[in-house]
Design a protein around this motif. Structure first.
Motif, PDB file in Angstrom:
ATOM      1  N   UNK A 117       0.901   8.175   4.815  1.00 29.53           N
ATOM      2  CA  UNK A 117       1.865   8.343   3.730  1.00 29.53           C
ATOM      3  C   UNK A 117       1.107   8.846   2.505  1.00 29.53           C
ATOM      4  N   UNK A 118       1.693   9.774   1.780  1.00 31.61           N
ATOM      5  CA  UNK A 118       1.116  10.218   0.507  1.00 31.61           C
ATOM      6  C   UNK A 118       2.014   9.731  -0.627  1.00 31.61           C
ATOM      7  N   UNK A 119       1.435   8.971  -1.550  1.00 31.34           N
ATOM      8  CA  UNK A 119       2.160   8.519  -2.742  1.00 31.34           C
ATOM      9  C   UNK A 119       1.384   8.980  -3.964  1.00 31.34           C
ATOM     10  N   UNK A 120       2.021   9.797  -4.779  1.00 37.36           N
ATOM     11  CA  UNK A 120       1.377  10.397  -5.933  1.00 37.36           C
ATOM     12  C   UNK A 120       2.274  10.314  -7.155  1.00 37.36           C
ATOM     13  N   UNK A 121       1.694  10.375  -8.342  1.00 37.50           N
ATOM     14  CA  UNK A 121       2.472  10.456  -9.575  1.00 37.50           C
ATOM     15  C   UNK A 121       2.793  11.893  -9.962  1.00 37.50           C
ATOM     16  N   UNK A 122       2.292  12.859  -9.196  1.00 38.72           N
ATOM     17  CA  UNK A 122       2.576  14.267  -9.463  1.00 38.72           C
ATOM     18  C   UNK A 122       4.023  14.576  -9.082  1.00 38.72           C
ATOM     19  N   UNK A 150      12.737   5.834  -9.155  1.00 38.00           N
ATOM     20  CA  UNK A 150      12.880   5.578 -10.595  1.00 38.00           C
ATOM     21  C   UNK A 150      11.579   5.205 -11.294  1.00 38.00           C
ATOM     22  N   UNK A 151      10.621   4.631 -10.563  1.00 42.88           N
ATOM     23  CA  UNK A 151       9.353   4.232 -11.174  1.00 42.88           C
ATOM     24  C   UNK A 151       8.196   4.692 -10.287  1.00 42.88           C
ATOM     25  N   UNK A 152       7.032   4.898 -10.900  1.00 46.14           N
ATOM     26  CA  UNK A 152       5.858   5.372 -10.175  1.00 46.14           C
ATOM     27  C   UNK A 152       4.684   4.434 -10.412  1.00 46.14           C
ATOM     28  N   UNK A 153       3.575   4.669  -9.712  1.00 44.29           N
ATOM     29  CA  UNK A 153       2.381   3.845  -9.912  1.00 44.29           C
ATOM     30  C   UNK A 153       1.970   3.853 -11.392  1.00 44.29           C
TER      31      UNK A 153
END
Length: 228
Positions: A117-122, A150-153
């Motif tokens: 899984x890829x989780x990014x704030x970009x 709705x929210x990110x790292x």
């Protein structure tokens, strides 16, 4: 640091900027073009590197003010953000490259049967074409960008979403990242976290953070985990 290795893992979640890809040169070029358009002085690559990690809106605010928590004039920010986005579209993957070992690590993890899984704030408008251009997109079963939820790292929501998506407990997800954002998100979600030292952590040593291990390159991860 957790010493109970190998960690039992059902899926490996990996950050993008500073973990998979060295995106700083292109982000810096977009910032320089934005500042030039605004008749403002340039900012060094090292300074831009220290600004990466909390999404493009924060990067733009920092470039405009020269401060990590600076708040530019609202009218200036409204003018600057689309300029940055336009220029980043133009240079998205001109100089961006995977870090050493990343492609080998992704292949090894996939061959070992781990869900990736890829989780990014970009933002998604940059994330998906960038992963495709780097030949990485097909490695990931799920990609969550900074505007997917709705929210990110450092909020734990993206990790909790991934756990629900795969019907596993957060403790079964391992987050691999490069910054305080990643360690905070993982701890808040109840996930183990492994950090890489070469990315964007505001110039601070990741070994000083709350994490389970620090590795020098992605292939080393295989020694620390096992299929849960």
């Amino acid at each position: 640091m957790n010493k109970s290795f190998p960690l039992p893992v059902k899926a490996v979640v990996i950050d993008l900027d500073g973990t998979l890809l060295n995106t700083a040169p292109d982000l810096a070029e977009a910032a320089q073009r934005m500042l030039r358009d605004l008749a403002m002085p340039p900012v060094s690559l090292d300074t831009i590197r220290s600004y990466i990690g909390n999404g493009i809106a924060n990067l733009v605010k920092r470039a405009l003010t020269g401060e990590m928590h600076g708040k530019p004039d609202d009218a200036l920010f409204v003018k600057a953000l689309p300029l940055f986005e336009k220029h980043y579209d133009e240079v998205l993957h001109c100089e961006t490259r995977p870090y050493p070992g990343v492609m080998e690590g992704l292949k090894a993890l996939r061959d070992a049967g781990y869900t990736l899984v890829c989780i990014t704030n970009k933002a998604q408008r940059f994330t998906l074409p960038l992963l495709a251009a780097m030949g990485m997109k097909d490695y990931f079963d799920l990609i969550l960008s900074g505007d997917s939820l709705p929210r990110k790292k450092p909020d734990p929501l993206p990790l909790r979403y991934a756990a629900i998506y795969y019907e596993v407990e957060p403790k079964d997800l391992l987050l691999v990242g490069d910054s305080l954002n990643d360690s905070q998100a993982a701890r808040a979600a109840g996930c183990p976290v492994v950090l890489l030292p070469y990315g964007y952590n505001g110039g601070k040593d990741v070994r000083e953070q709350d994490c389970d291990a620090v590795i020098d390159s992605l292939p080393e991860l295989l020694k620390l985990i096992r299929k849960a």
